[in-house]
Scaffold this active site. Sequence first.
Site, PDB file in Angstrom:
ATOM      1  N   ARG A  57      34.192  47.678  22.706  1.00 41.12           N
ATOM      2  CA  ARG A  57      32.915  46.957  22.612  1.00 41.12           C
ATOM      3  C   ARG A  57      32.017  47.464  23.723  1.00 41.12           C
ATOM      4  NH1 ARG A  57      31.164  42.010  25.330  1.00 41.12           N
ATOM      5  NH2 ARG A  57      33.333  41.741  25.980  1.00 41.12           N
ATOM      6  N   ASP A  86      37.870  45.030  23.634  1.00 42.34           N
ATOM      7  CA  ASP A  86      38.026  43.891  22.723  1.00 42.34           C
ATOM      8  C   ASP A  86      37.115  43.986  21.497  1.00 42.34           C
ATOM      9  OD1 ASP A  86      35.553  43.413  23.875  1.00 42.34           O
ATOM     10  OD2 ASP A  86      36.076  41.469  24.719  1.00 42.34           O
ATOM     11  N   HIS A  90      28.484  47.855  30.017  1.00 39.17           N
ATOM     12  CA  HIS A  90      29.925  48.017  30.217  1.00 39.17           C
ATOM     13  C   HIS A  90      30.622  48.187  28.875  1.00 39.17           C
ATOM     14  CE1 HIS A  90      28.628  46.145  33.978  1.00 39.17           C
ATOM     15  NE2 HIS A  90      29.647  46.796  34.519  1.00 39.17           N
ATOM     16  N   CYS A 140      28.028  37.624  22.493  1.00 36.46           N
ATOM     17  CA  CYS A 140      27.944  37.667  23.957  1.00 36.46           C
ATOM     18  C   CYS A 140      26.498  37.634  24.450  1.00 36.46           C
ATOM     19  CB  CYS A 140      28.658  38.908  24.494  1.00 36.46           C
ATOM     20  SG  CYS A 140      27.904  40.470  23.990  1.00 36.46           S
ATOM     21  N   CYS A 185      28.973  46.882  25.470  1.00 38.86           N
ATOM     22  CA  CYS A 185      28.063  45.765  25.706  1.00 38.86           C
ATOM     23  C   CYS A 185      26.902  46.317  26.538  1.00 38.86           C
ATOM     24  CB  CYS A 185      28.813  44.664  26.444  1.00 38.86           C
ATOM     25  SG  CYS A 185      27.858  43.172  26.675  1.00 38.86           S
ATOM     26  N   HIS A 219      22.078  53.099  34.243  1.00 38.58           N
ATOM     27  CA  HIS A 219      23.082  52.070  33.972  1.00 38.58           C
ATOM     28  C   HIS A 219      22.739  51.466  32.621  1.00 38.58           C
ATOM     29  CE1 HIS A 219      25.714  48.610  34.423  1.00 38.58           C
ATOM     30  NE2 HIS A 219      24.683  47.833  34.135  1.00 38.58           N
TER      31      HIS A 219
END
Length: 151
Positions: free
Chosen positions: A114, A106, A102, A62, A116, A99
């Site tokens: 996951r 999956d 996310h 990704c 990410c 922050h």
Amino acid sequence: MTNNKEERLKQLTRMQYEVTQKNGTEPPFQNEYWDLHEDGIYVDIVSGKPLFSSLDKFDAHCGWPSFTKPVDAGEIEEKLDTSHGMIRTEVRSKSADSHLGHVFPDGPGPDGLRYCINSAALRFVPKDDLEKEGYGEYVKLFERKKSGEES
């Protein structure tokens, strides 16, 4: 690392500030840690709190660092994110309210998650520097790897 959050925020790069304080996202495949394969831990760029281990990192294709789990679940907060016309689960650091990215359902791990995460929200501490940087308690994670034990 200074204890004053305002001082720490002043030390962030523009991208680090945008990501951690304004819920931004760095470009995929153009960030510091997406393709790093070194042993160590990833800490919150603002608070310095340990968040993830390289032992739980995987290539999700990704363009961002992806992990199956946090190294300390108590340091992660999840919030509903309905921005950009999507429904997602945002991941924030508990201590600094940064922050991070996310979490998606999956992933390859036993929990199928996951995480990410934006590289700009992280600082990597190599395994060989854990003791000298005050993260000595995490050395044992990599000793288990060396001996072939599961964490």
